[in-house]
Scaffold this active site. Sequence first.
Site, PDB file in Angstrom:
ATOM      1  CG  ASN B 414      -7.405  15.210  20.766  1.00  0.00           C
ATOM      2  OD1 ASN B 414      -8.214  14.415  21.204  1.00  0.00           O
ATOM      3  ND2 ASN B 414      -7.594  15.867  19.646  1.00  0.00           N
ATOM      4  CG  ASP B 415      -4.644  11.205  20.055  1.00  0.00           C
ATOM      5  OD1 ASP B 415      -5.826  11.414  19.724  1.00  0.00           O
ATOM      6  OD2 ASP B 415      -3.685  11.328  19.284  1.00  0.00           O
ATOM      7  CB  VAL B 416      -2.817  11.482  26.586  1.00  0.00           C
ATOM      8  CG1 VAL B 416      -1.624  11.147  25.717  1.00  0.00           C
ATOM      9  CG2 VAL B 416      -2.939  12.970  26.787  1.00  0.00           C
TER      10      VAL B 416
END
Lengths: 108, 490
Positions: B414-416
């Site tokens: 997700n964040d990456v």
Amino acid sequence: MITGFLALYIFMLAAFTGYEIISRVPVILHTPLMSGSNFVHGIVLVGAMVALGHAETPIEIAIGVVAVLLAAGNVAGGYVVTERMLEMFKTSKPGAGSAGAGPHRGPR
Amino acid sequence: MTLPSWMPTVVEAIYFIAAVLFIWGLKRMSSPRTARQGIVWAGAGMAAAIIVTFFLPGMHNLGWMIAAIVVGVVISWIVGRRVPMTAMPQMVALFNGMGGGAAAAIGAVELIKFNAALKLVPDTSPIQPEAWADVAGHLGTTELVLAFVGVLIGAVSFTGSLIAFAKLQGWMDRRFVFPLQRWVNLVIFAAAVVCGAIALAAGIEGHAFAWGWLIGFIVLSLVFGIAMTLPIGGADMPVVISMYNAFTGLAVAFEGFVLQNEAMIIAGMVVGAAGTLLTQLMAKAMNRSLGNVLFSNFGAGGGGATQQEIAGALKPIDAADAAVMMAYAERVAIVPGYGMAVAQAQHKIWEFAKLLIERGVKVKFAIHPVAGRMPGHMNVLLAEAGVPYDLIEDMDDINPEFPNTDVALVIGANDVVNPVARTDKNSPIYGMPILDVAKAKNVIVIKRGRGKGFAGIENALFYADNTRMLYGDGQAAASELVAGLKTLDV
């Protein structure tokens, strides 16, 4: 006996060695290497044994036993975990074709 | 049992060889082809060093010693063998904490012995040289200082690692944050240092110190380790574990100096330095400083500036369509994240990738350095599933390839992959290097639900025009993809 500046030199050289070893590592090996260095500081078991081996009063012995117990856990756990991670590293053999190798590679 | 007089020399020689083997082993571990042998070499050095230690002169309590070693080794061995590969990060934290605790305990024993001996010396000032010479376990100023520092670092590493373990294990899923927390932590730390300094000052001058100072020092150090780790979120745990790994190394080196044990000094220092560098590399991969990780209460919400609104809608796709899309693609990049680890989906994903490869699709795995819970976590899981490491690409190598990639399959990351890190200055993850998944022609995201990532930020990628969402548990979704491919061949 290690004293004063001699100790400082050992500290310094060992620190550079550690730095150099890690600085050329591919990201793929970071976790196993962290685990491997976690195993290496398990050498603390040797120190724990020395501390317990020279302990005299009950409180010293009790803390010494805790030290040895924890350190032994560090060594054994660190080794097993690292070994399990590294066991899995392998290349696809050139030419063999990864499709053909597929069915023989069961889950571990 | 009397030992021959040459025994200590043999022990020293074995320690020397062990130190060489540790460095050699770590060196071998830094290349994928030789890594397996590396741990075996280091292990051989370790075994030799442990065995010869029994033959040091004047060792007592051998019964206790052997019992404690057997119990510790057997339990850790069994636990280490049985845990699933996905739980490896917390196991490293746990075993690292044990090492830190051991180092602190060694320091405690040495300080207790020292102080007990001091108490027998008549408390005169200046101290009588002949009485001083009788003090068993005499420690010089440097040894005393390092013993105290080693106890502090080891104790912090011990409790800190245990908290990290509990968090990763899911026993403690909420961050523990309260107002003025940083100041409370600072006070705890300062109190520990003051207690230690009072005892240390007395010891250096050759006066016995009250036991309360030593006990206070140790207890406060342990508490500080807990207090320091509690507010740090799960996503930052890799950095924290790596830092505690370096801490334990340093504590071992310092206590090694106190015991005049060269193997401990060298091994501990090598790990201390290597761990420090590794910690920096990880923090850098997240574009944050170590101080930021430790003190920023990242992702706590309630930030000042408002983040940009994300426009668009989530567009679902079903597994059969997704499978067809990839089957007729030329290049597919698979981007795994922690969600794949949780779902244990790595085997299914590799099965799917193999089917694609059979059809002539060029498949690559794209790994962000901090995907998962440790750097390289994803590599380990993919290796477990049997993915050859030459199919696995680092962020810097794969990013230029995304514009030529037909389908990027994001599973549990997700964040990456959040483009907000490049576009929104107000986002907490602004500036973090990301995988340029959004530049692929099509993106398929396998996701369990509509929740946010660890950083608690909306992901603009999910709303992009070329993105389709495949909802479901990672393993189930991967199975459906495999089934989808198989029906094509009938």
